[in-house]
Design an enzyme around this catalytic site. Structure first.
Site, PDB file in Angstrom:
ATOM      1  N   LYS A  58       0.857  -1.187   0.000  1.00  0.00           N
ATOM      2  CA  LYS A  58       0.000   0.000   0.000  1.00  0.00           C
ATOM      3  C   LYS A  58       0.891   1.235   0.000  1.00  0.00           C
ATOM      4  O   LYS A  58       1.464   1.619   1.014  1.00  0.00           O
ATOM      5  CB  LYS A  58      -0.923   0.035   1.229  1.00  0.00           C
ATOM      6  CG  LYS A  58      -2.001   1.091   1.064  1.00  0.00           C
ATOM      7  CD  LYS A  58      -2.134   1.961   2.264  1.00  0.00           C
ATOM      8  CE  LYS A  58      -1.645   3.312   2.409  1.00  0.00           C
ATOM      9  NZ  LYS A  58      -1.728   4.343   1.470  1.00  0.00           N
TER      10      LYS A  58
ATOM     11  N   GLU B   2       9.471   2.399  11.063  1.00  0.00           N
ATOM     12  CA  GLU B   2      10.485   3.434  10.850  1.00  0.00           C
ATOM     13  C   GLU B   2       9.748   4.763  10.829  1.00  0.00           C
ATOM     14  O   GLU B   2       8.981   5.027   9.896  1.00  0.00           O
ATOM     15  CB  GLU B   2      11.219   3.222   9.519  1.00  0.00           C
ATOM     16  CG  GLU B   2      12.127   2.015   9.494  1.00  0.00           C
ATOM     17  CD  GLU B   2      13.262   2.086  10.488  1.00  0.00           C
ATOM     18  OE1 GLU B   2      13.623   3.202  10.922  1.00  0.00           O
ATOM     19  OE2 GLU B   2      13.783   1.025  10.856  1.00  0.00           O
TER      20      GLU B   2
ATOM     21  N   CYS C 159      13.277  11.766   6.456  1.00  0.00           N
ATOM     22  CA  CYS C 159      13.260  11.374   7.868  1.00  0.00           C
ATOM     23  C   CYS C 159      14.606  11.681   8.504  1.00  0.00           C
ATOM     24  O   CYS C 159      14.704  11.903   9.696  1.00  0.00           O
ATOM     25  CB  CYS C 159      12.928   9.894   7.999  1.00  0.00           C
ATOM     26  SG  CYS C 159      13.949   8.877   6.950  1.00  0.00           S
TER      27      CYS C 159
ATOM     28  N   GLU D 200       8.991  17.293  14.840  1.00  0.00           N
ATOM     29  CA  GLU D 200       9.355  17.091  13.433  1.00  0.00           C
ATOM     30  C   GLU D 200       8.525  18.036  12.557  1.00  0.00           C
ATOM     31  O   GLU D 200       7.302  18.108  12.698  1.00  0.00           O
ATOM     32  CB  GLU D 200       9.090  15.646  13.016  1.00  0.00           C
ATOM     33  CG  GLU D 200       9.561  15.373  11.601  1.00  0.00           C
ATOM     34  CD  GLU D 200       9.320  13.927  11.153  1.00  0.00           C
ATOM     35  OE1 GLU D 200       8.178  13.457  11.297  1.00  0.00           O
ATOM     36  OE2 GLU D 200      10.265  13.302  10.660  1.00  0.00           O
TER      37      GLU D 200
HETATM   38  P1  NAD Z   1       2.151   9.043   7.072  1.00  0.00           P
HETATM   39  O1  NAD Z   1       2.326   8.372   8.395  1.00  0.00           O
HETATM   40  O2  NAD Z   1       1.107  10.071   6.958  1.00  0.00           O
HETATM   41  O3  NAD Z   1       1.844   7.962   5.946  1.00  0.00           O
HETATM   42  C1  NAD Z   1       2.717   6.890   5.657  1.00  0.00           C
HETATM   43  C2  NAD Z   1       1.913   5.761   5.014  1.00  0.00           C
HETATM   44  O4  NAD Z   1       1.049   5.195   5.988  1.00  0.00           O
HETATM   45  C3  NAD Z   1       1.006   6.207   3.872  1.00  0.00           C
HETATM   46  O5  NAD Z   1       0.954   5.180   2.908  1.00  0.00           O
HETATM   47  C4  NAD Z   1      -0.338   6.376   4.570  1.00  0.00           C
HETATM   48  O6  NAD Z   1      -1.429   6.266   3.684  1.00  0.00           O
HETATM   49  C5  NAD Z   1      -0.306   5.236   5.557  1.00  0.00           C
HETATM   50  N1  NAD Z   1      -1.083   5.416   6.790  1.00  0.00           N
HETATM   51  C6  NAD Z   1      -1.322   6.571   7.458  1.00  0.00           C
HETATM   52  N2  NAD Z   1      -2.036   6.311   8.581  1.00  0.00           N
HETATM   53  C7  NAD Z   1      -2.218   4.968   8.630  1.00  0.00           C
HETATM   54  C8  NAD Z   1      -2.875   4.093   9.547  1.00  0.00           C
HETATM   55  N3  NAD Z   1      -3.458   4.545  10.652  1.00  0.00           N
HETATM   56  N4  NAD Z   1      -2.877   2.769   9.288  1.00  0.00           N
HETATM   57  C9  NAD Z   1      -2.255   2.278   8.190  1.00  0.00           C
HETATM   58  N5  NAD Z   1      -1.635   3.061   7.279  1.00  0.00           N
HETATM   59  C10 NAD Z   1      -1.608   4.392   7.498  1.00  0.00           C
HETATM   60  O7  NAD Z   1       3.591   9.632   6.668  1.00  0.00           O
HETATM   61  P2  NAD Z   1       3.986  10.466   5.358  1.00  0.00           P
HETATM   62  O8  NAD Z   1       3.445  11.853   5.501  1.00  0.00           O
HETATM   63  O9  NAD Z   1       3.674   9.707   4.135  1.00  0.00           O
HETATM   64  O10 NAD Z   1       5.579  10.494   5.511  1.00  0.00           O
HETATM   65  C11 NAD Z   1       6.237  11.384   6.327  1.00  0.00           C
HETATM   66  C12 NAD Z   1       6.640  10.736   7.639  1.00  0.00           C
HETATM   67  O11 NAD Z   1       7.385   9.546   7.362  1.00  0.00           O
HETATM   68  C13 NAD Z   1       7.563  11.600   8.472  1.00  0.00           C
HETATM   69  O12 NAD Z   1       7.169  11.538   9.818  1.00  0.00           O
HETATM   70  C14 NAD Z   1       8.931  10.956   8.285  1.00  0.00           C
HETATM   71  O13 NAD Z   1       9.839  11.182   9.331  1.00  0.00           O
HETATM   72  C15 NAD Z   1       8.567   9.535   8.172  1.00  0.00           C
HETATM   73  N6  NAD Z   1       9.617   8.778   7.497  1.00  0.00           N
HETATM   74  C16 NAD Z   1      10.412   7.973   8.255  1.00  0.00           C
HETATM   75  C17 NAD Z   1      11.455   7.270   7.663  1.00  0.00           C
HETATM   76  C18 NAD Z   1      12.341   6.364   8.478  1.00  0.00           C
HETATM   77  O14 NAD Z   1      12.953   5.471   7.907  1.00  0.00           O
HETATM   78  N7  NAD Z   1      12.430   6.539   9.780  1.00  0.00           N
HETATM   79  C19 NAD Z   1      11.693   7.397   6.287  1.00  0.00           C
HETATM   80  C20 NAD Z   1      10.856   8.252   5.545  1.00  0.00           C
HETATM   81  C21 NAD Z   1       9.816   8.932   6.162  1.00  0.00           C
END
Ligand code: NAD
Length: 497
Positions: A175, A250, A284, A385
């Site tokens: 997804k 992550e 991130c 963040e």
């Molecule tokens: P997000 O959490 O909004 O979404 C990430 C994914 O999860 C998307 O596909 C979203 O549709 C899905 N999602 C959201 N809520 C969900 C739920 N309750 N259940 C299941 N799936 C769900 O994050 P984003 O805005 O896409 O990305 C930015 C974030 O990702 C930042 O906080 C960043 O730090 C983090 N990030 C972390 C790493 C790492 O390796 N630590 C790498 C890249 C990004």
């Protein structure tokens, strides 16, 4: 040119039952429609999981090195299409071409690394405590892996998860983030072209609540690998935990660079600019905090502001552009909100601070490279963040204070120190509470064959990348072979030996 994209379930490209579609537009130019994507829900998740369960019966029995051959082919196809992949990625999420090429290259490296791991997947053979008995352990696949990914590394992050999952013999329901469905679709097309059998990889487009949550909850999904925000990660962890699923998280970061007085300031300047404003700060591992020793504070801030003000912001498809837009309006709003929070907390705005408007900027979600000085430990600007082009500068008086400030956040992903003092460098490596520490390099720049991940609220202790992710995507089977021809009881008969 816009396309109507579909889900990929059981080897077929199919629409969602709802018939509804979502537009994917370029954040640098909202007139540029990349395509429309199905708005899926639980029905599509159920179909994809059923397909993955069926395919698992055969895929788990394919010898790992043969699975590796397919992954090698995936790397070859990605290499051949690298430029096209990079261009679509820049169009759908905004980062500049140089970076989307790098994102694609990370996927290629991960494919070749995964292919090579399929000839290792090492386990242990140990002596038995009883005679004529052999103790072996080896890796087993787990079942169906639910893969949920963010938009900021739309190729690299899915490959970090999907390739090791497949190499270990699992099947996948993927997804992707709603902001980057085109790059995700390209990846699945390549996997199919390389010969991944039907049902082994499935993709379901849709929102976190309508597709992500049912995927995590589904009893047919054995393992979840998630990268995204800490907020979503906590929800996923508790839902998956209630079903005792294996989960890798992550999550967010609040990464810092320390610059000591003896540092090569020109080198540190390049690293801080790249770390803070590369990918428009939407990594991130982005440098969100700069911890400057007072002896170099004023000089370094002056150097930094001069360069930040000259960064060329625009459409990432233009090779001369250095920083693209924020991924969407919501992310731009968050950046603006934090600029107001910073001002309200008494930090001094010394560069940027505004969205960019006028001309081509009006068609996108652009924000200036922004720097605050006078930021104090504990301010929201310093703790939370932002995920945008905002850098907070904190002045300190000593190395010890710098490390204390660096460690004093909920997160623990990446970190960096610029110094020529080898003793300080090693103290930093030892004392910084982060999963990643760079010495004389920026906070960004992971390599595919090294473990990647964070401490504290950045995750739940697992690592992606490198050899460790293969442990996450496999179960250990312990085997005892007794060839003594008689009943031997462990812990009991040992005394008679
Ligand atoms: P997000 O959490 O909004 O979404 C990430 C994914 O999860 C998307 O596909 C979203 O549709 C899905 N999602 C959201 N809520 C969900 C739920 N309750 N259940 C299941 N799936 C769900 O994050 P984003 O805005 O896409 O990305 C930015 C974030 O990702 C930042 O906080 C960043 O730090 C983090 N990030 C972390 C790493 C790492 O390796 N630590 C790498 C890249 C990004």
């Amino acid at each position: 040119m816009s396309r109507e994209y579909k889900n990929f379930i059981a080897g077929e490209w199919v629409d969602a039952a709802s018939g509804e579609r979502v537009e994917n537009r370029n954040p640098a130019d909202r007139d540029d429609l990349i395509g429309t994507f199905p708005k899926s829900g639980e029905a599509e998740v159920n179909a994809a999981v059923a397909a993955a369960r069926e395919a698992y019966k055969k895929w788990r029995l394919v010898p790992a090195p043969i699975r590796g051959e397919i992954l090698k082919k995936v790397g070859d196809i990605m290499t051949a299409h690298k430029e096209d992949i990079a261009r679509v990625m820049t169009r759908e999420m905004g980062k500049v071409l140089k970076e989307t090429r790098g994102d694609t290259q990370e996927g290629i490296d991960t494919a070749y690394y995964a292919a090579s791991e399929t000839r290792r997947l090492f386990s242990h053979t140990t002596p038995s405590e009883l005679p004529n008995k052999m103790n072996i352990s080896f890796r087993m696949p787990i079942g169906v892996a639910g893969i949920i990914t963010p938009w900021n590394f739309p190729m690299a992050i899915p490959t970090w998860k999907i390739f090791p999952a497949l190499a270990c013999g699992n099947t996948v329901v993927f997804k992707p983030a709603s902001d980057t469905p085109a790059t995700a679709t390209t990846l699945v097309e390549i996997l199919a072209e390389a010969g991944v059998p039907e049902g082994v990889v499935n993709i379901v487009h849709g929102s976190g609540s309508k597709v992500g949550t049912p995927l995590v909850a589904h009893p047919g999904v054995n393992v979840i690998s998630f990268t995204g925000s800490s907020e979503a990660g906590k929800q996923i962890y508790s839902l998956a935990g209630s079903k005792l699923k294996r989960v890798s998280l992550e999550l967010g970061g609040k990464n810092a660079v320390i610059v000591m007085p003896d540092a090569d300031l020109d080198l540190a300047l390049e690293g801080v600019l790249w770390g803070a404003f590369g990918t428009t700060g939407q990594r991130c591992t982005a440098t969100s905090r700069l911890i400057l020793h007072e002896a170099v504070h004023d000089k370094f801030v002056a150097m930094l502001v001069e360069r930040a003000n000259r960064l060329k912001v625009g459409n990432g498809l233009d090779e001369s552009v250095e920083m693209g837009p924020c991924v969407n309006q919501g992310q731009l709003n968050v950046v603006e909100e934090y600029v107001q929070i910073g001002k309200g907390e008494g930090a001094q705005l010394v560069a940027g601070g505004s969205r960019l408007t006028g001309g081509a900027y009006d068609k996108g979600t652009f924000h200036q490279a922004t720097i605050f000085t006078g930021v104090k430990p504990g301010m929201r600007l310093e703790q939370e963040e932002i995920f945008g082009p905002v850098l907070s500068v904190i002045k300190v008086q000593s190395f010890d204070e710098a490390v204390t400030v660096l460690n004093d956040t909920a997160y623990g992903l990446s970190s960096s120190i610029y110094t020529r003092d080898v003793n300080l460098a090693f103290k930093a490596v030892r004392d910084i509470e982060c999963g990643i520490t760079y010495v004389n390099g920026p906070t960004i720049g992971a390599e595919a064959h090294m473990p990647f991940g964070g401490m504290k609220e950045t995750g739940n202790g697992h690592r992606e990348g490198g050899w460790q992710v293969y442990e996450f995507f496999s179960e250990t089977k312990t085997v005892y072979v007794d060839f003594s021809g008689k009943l031997q009881k462990a812990q009991i008969d040992t005394e008679q030996v």
